[in-house]
Design an enzyme around this catalytic site. Structure first.
Site, PDB file in Angstrom:
ATOM      1  N   GLY A  74       0.023   1.169  -9.016  1.00  0.00           N
ATOM      2  CA  GLY A  74       0.518   0.287 -10.071  1.00  0.00           C
ATOM      3  C   GLY A  74       1.741  -0.521  -9.713  1.00  0.00           C
TER       4      GLY A  74
ATOM      5  N   CYS B 121      21.093  -0.940   8.004  1.00  0.00           N
ATOM      6  CA  CYS B 121      21.479   0.149   8.909  1.00  0.00           C
ATOM      7  C   CYS B 121      22.947   0.033   9.308  1.00  0.00           C
ATOM      8  CB  CYS B 121      20.587   0.163  10.149  1.00  0.00           C
ATOM      9  SG  CYS B 121      18.890   0.681   9.790  1.00  0.00           S
TER      10      CYS B 121
ATOM     11  N   MET C 159      -7.112  -7.110  -4.459  1.00  0.00           N
ATOM     12  CA  MET C 159      -8.420  -6.817  -3.883  1.00  0.00           C
ATOM     13  C   MET C 159      -9.434  -6.319  -4.926  1.00  0.00           C
ATOM     14  SD  MET C 159      -8.173  -8.030  -1.014  1.00  0.00           S
ATOM     15  CE  MET C 159      -9.689  -7.514  -0.196  1.00  0.00           C
TER      16      MET C 159
ATOM     17  N   VAL D 292      -8.662   3.828  -1.410  1.00  0.00           N
ATOM     18  CA  VAL D 292      -9.239   3.677  -2.749  1.00  0.00           C
ATOM     19  C   VAL D 292      -8.085   3.495  -3.742  1.00  0.00           C
ATOM     20  CG1 VAL D 292     -11.311   5.054  -2.275  1.00  0.00           C
ATOM     21  CG2 VAL D 292      -9.263   6.181  -3.179  1.00  0.00           C
TER      22      VAL D 292
ATOM     23  N   GLY E 228       1.954  -2.842  -7.087  1.00  0.00           N
ATOM     24  CA  GLY E 228       1.685  -4.040  -6.284  1.00  0.00           C
ATOM     25  C   GLY E 228       1.965  -5.337  -7.024  1.00  0.00           C
TER      26      GLY E 228
ATOM     27  N   LYS F 243     -11.278  -4.911   4.890  1.00  0.00           N
ATOM     28  CA  LYS F 243     -12.464  -4.080   5.110  1.00  0.00           C
ATOM     29  C   LYS F 243     -13.668  -4.846   5.639  1.00  0.00           C
ATOM     30  CE  LYS F 243     -11.331  -0.664   1.585  1.00  0.00           C
ATOM     31  NZ  LYS F 243     -11.522  -0.215   0.215  1.00  0.00           N
TER      32      LYS F 243
ATOM     33  N   GLU G 248      -8.368  -4.084 -12.425  1.00  0.00           N
ATOM     34  CA  GLU G 248      -8.361  -5.449 -11.938  1.00  0.00           C
ATOM     35  C   GLU G 248      -7.065  -5.806 -11.233  1.00  0.00           C
ATOM     36  OE1 GLU G 248     -10.217  -8.415 -13.918  1.00  0.00           O
ATOM     37  OE2 GLU G 248     -11.917  -7.065 -13.661  1.00  0.00           O
TER      38      GLU G 248
ATOM     39  N   CYS H 172      -1.182  -6.457  -8.859  1.00  0.00           N
ATOM     40  CA  CYS H 172      -1.896  -5.308  -9.393  1.00  0.00           C
ATOM     41  C   CYS H 172      -1.708  -5.265 -10.901  1.00  0.00           C
ATOM     42  CB  CYS H 172      -1.302  -4.082  -8.727  1.00  0.00           C
ATOM     43  SG  CYS H 172      -1.460  -2.594  -9.648  1.00  0.00           S
TER      44      CYS H 172
ATOM     45  N   THR I 185      -2.904  -2.523 -12.732  1.00  0.00           N
ATOM     46  CA  THR I 185      -3.233  -1.152 -13.134  1.00  0.00           C
ATOM     47  C   THR I 185      -2.416  -0.689 -14.337  1.00  0.00           C
ATOM     48  OG1 THR I 185      -3.853  -0.577 -10.897  1.00  0.00           O
ATOM     49  CG2 THR I 185      -3.283   1.253 -12.326  1.00  0.00           C
TER      50      THR I 185
HETATM   51  P1  5GP Z   1       2.660  -5.706  -2.727  1.00  0.00           P
HETATM   52  O1  5GP Z   1       3.309  -5.519  -1.396  1.00  0.00           O
HETATM   53  O2  5GP Z   1       1.953  -7.017  -2.836  1.00  0.00           O
HETATM   54  O3  5GP Z   1       3.597  -5.460  -3.873  1.00  0.00           O
HETATM   55  O4  5GP Z   1       1.558  -4.541  -2.861  1.00  0.00           O
HETATM   56  C1  5GP Z   1       0.475  -4.419  -1.950  1.00  0.00           C
HETATM   57  C2  5GP Z   1      -0.439  -3.324  -2.398  1.00  0.00           C
HETATM   58  O5  5GP Z   1      -1.010  -3.558  -3.691  1.00  0.00           O
HETATM   59  C3  5GP Z   1      -1.676  -3.106  -1.539  1.00  0.00           C
HETATM   60  O6  5GP Z   1      -1.402  -2.497  -0.309  1.00  0.00           O
HETATM   61  C4  5GP Z   1      -2.565  -2.281  -2.437  1.00  0.00           C
HETATM   62  O7  5GP Z   1      -2.228  -0.914  -2.418  1.00  0.00           O
HETATM   63  C5  5GP Z   1      -2.231  -2.821  -3.815  1.00  0.00           C
HETATM   64  N1  5GP Z   1      -3.298  -3.725  -4.317  1.00  0.00           N
HETATM   65  C6  5GP Z   1      -3.878  -4.755  -3.666  1.00  0.00           C
HETATM   66  N2  5GP Z   1      -4.793  -5.382  -4.453  1.00  0.00           N
HETATM   67  C7  5GP Z   1      -4.800  -4.714  -5.618  1.00  0.00           C
HETATM   68  C8  5GP Z   1      -5.539  -4.861  -6.837  1.00  0.00           C
HETATM   69  O8  5GP Z   1      -6.362  -5.767  -7.015  1.00  0.00           O
HETATM   70  N3  5GP Z   1      -5.295  -3.950  -7.821  1.00  0.00           N
HETATM   71  C9  5GP Z   1      -4.387  -2.953  -7.656  1.00  0.00           C
HETATM   72  N4  5GP Z   1      -4.232  -2.081  -8.655  1.00  0.00           N
HETATM   73  N5  5GP Z   1      -3.645  -2.794  -6.530  1.00  0.00           N
HETATM   74  C10 5GP Z   1      -3.856  -3.669  -5.525  1.00  0.00           C
END
Ligand code: 5GP
Length: 342
Positions: free
Chosen positions: A176, A312, A265, A125, A178, A77, A285, A181, A183
């Site tokens: 939740g 495939c 993020m 968001v 990631g 962003k 967080e 992440c 969450t």
């Molecule tokens: P990954 O591919 O690493 O498993 O997931 C990427 C996704 O995690 C991102 O596109 C975004 O939706 C999510 N994400 C990125 N940073 C954060 C964070 O600090 N907190 C949470 N809850 N999700 C995040």
């Protein structure tokens, strides 16, 4: 209080059943897809695997390399107009990411005024269930009728439809899941990603719209499962982190085992770095970790594309478009033999 009894599935709960196939080589598989978007009416052709708009992943350098493979990048962003010149002239395969504050809207408008050729806006968001979010999607739709709007994140069919009806072309799915992440730990909220993809894709496709499976992929097999489940795009954070193009500092205490920092993020690290400017970005967080440094992203990209092509051929899908039709998932109790991984 209510309990839904049917068990929802994650990538780790299933495998893809092989099927008779007349494809003899992965080279015969075409991973390009062509979509026409519901509201913008724009047409897209590309390999629908995306870099997430995260520090260390959604950079302009990443976008340049992924574009060589016709892959897509949701840029972080905090880029300003002057940072974007190069990529705008080079590629269509990227989105400008934005939050939902007035400042975000002003920044977005300025960028699109300067570069009217930008095709995608990603409104991102943590919690796409707030009423205010759907209102904001509608405002952006009104302001930019010909832009393709990505909006998220949600994990259920009802909210996927709501966002589409308010103006989203592509809904981003995943809460939740990631890699960085927290969450689920912080809030107890989430939805197993494979089921979220299946249910949201069904809802979106019924309205001639599209979804992105965002988060939770740990290996090329997971990317293939996401497409098999009906995802139109798959977004990757952790799998594309740790590379030169992310721009992070390589840390090596003893000259060996170089590592790179990677963080969510909404982690403290991201908050500090962006001076609270994105403090509202994620309600919960994120984690800060260090991961092995992996050099140029090209090798990883080829590994991912090779894996999905191979899927495939196992199920007899000559193009990525056919993969979900050719997919039968089997529920399993064991994914891999980890005897040498311990
Ligand atoms: P990954 O591919 O690493 O498993 O997931 C990427 C996704 O995690 C991102 O596109 C975004 O939706 C999510 N994400 C990125 N940073 C954060 C964070 O600090 N907190 C949470 N809850 N999700 C995040």
């Amino acid at each position: 209080m209510r309990i839904e009894e049917d068990v929802k599935l994650d990538f780790k709960d299933v495998l893809i059943r092989p099927k008779r196939s007349n494809l003899s080589s992965r080279k015969q598989v075409d991973l390009h897809r062509t979509y026409k978007f519901k509201h913008s009416k724009a047409q897209y052709t590309g390999v629908p695997i995306m870099a997430a708009n995260m520090d260390g992943v959604g950079t302009t350098e990443m976008a340049k390399v992924l574009n060589q493979h016709n892959m897509f990048t949701c840029l972080v962003k905090n880029y300003t107009e002057s940072d974007l010149g190069d990529i705008v002239h080079m590629s269509d395969n990227f989105a400008i990411s934005t939050g939902t504050s007035e400042n975000d809207f002003r920044r977005l408008s300025m960028i699109i005024n300067s570069y009217p050729e930008i095709k995608f806006i990603c409104i991102d968001v943590a919690n796409g269930y707030q009423e205010r979010f759907a209102d904001y999607v509608a405002e952006v739709r009104d302001a930019f009728p010909d832009k393709t709007i990505i909006a998220g994140n949600v994990v259920t069919a009802d909210m996927t439809q709501e966002l589409i009806l308010r103006g989203a072309d592509i809904v981003k799915v995943g809460i939740g899941t990631g890699s960085v992440c927290t969450t689920r730990v912080q809030t107890g909220v989430g939805y197993p990603q494979l089921s979220a993809i299946i249910e949201c894709a069904d809802a979106a496709h019924g309205l001639n719209a599209h979804i992105i499976a965002d988060g939770g992929c740990t290996c090329p097999g997971d990317v293939a499962k996401a497409f098999g489940a009906g995802a139109d795009f798959v977004m990757l954070g952790g799998m594309l982190a740790g590379h030169d193009e992310g721009g992070g500092e390589v840390i090596s205490e003893d000259g060996r085992n170089p590592r790179i920092q990677f963080y969510g993020m909404s982690s403290d690290t991201a908050m500090d770095k962006h001076h609270g400017g994105v403090a509202e970005y994620r309600s919960s967080e994120g984690r800060t970790v260090t991961i092995p440094y992996r050099g140029p992203v090209q090798t990883t990209v080829l590994d991912i594309l090779g894996g999905v092509r191979s899927t495939c051929t196992y199920v007899g899908a000559p193009t990525l478009r056919q993969l979900s039709k050719c997919t039968t998932f089997i529920k399993v109790n064991r994914q891999i033999n980890d005897v040498f991984l311990k």
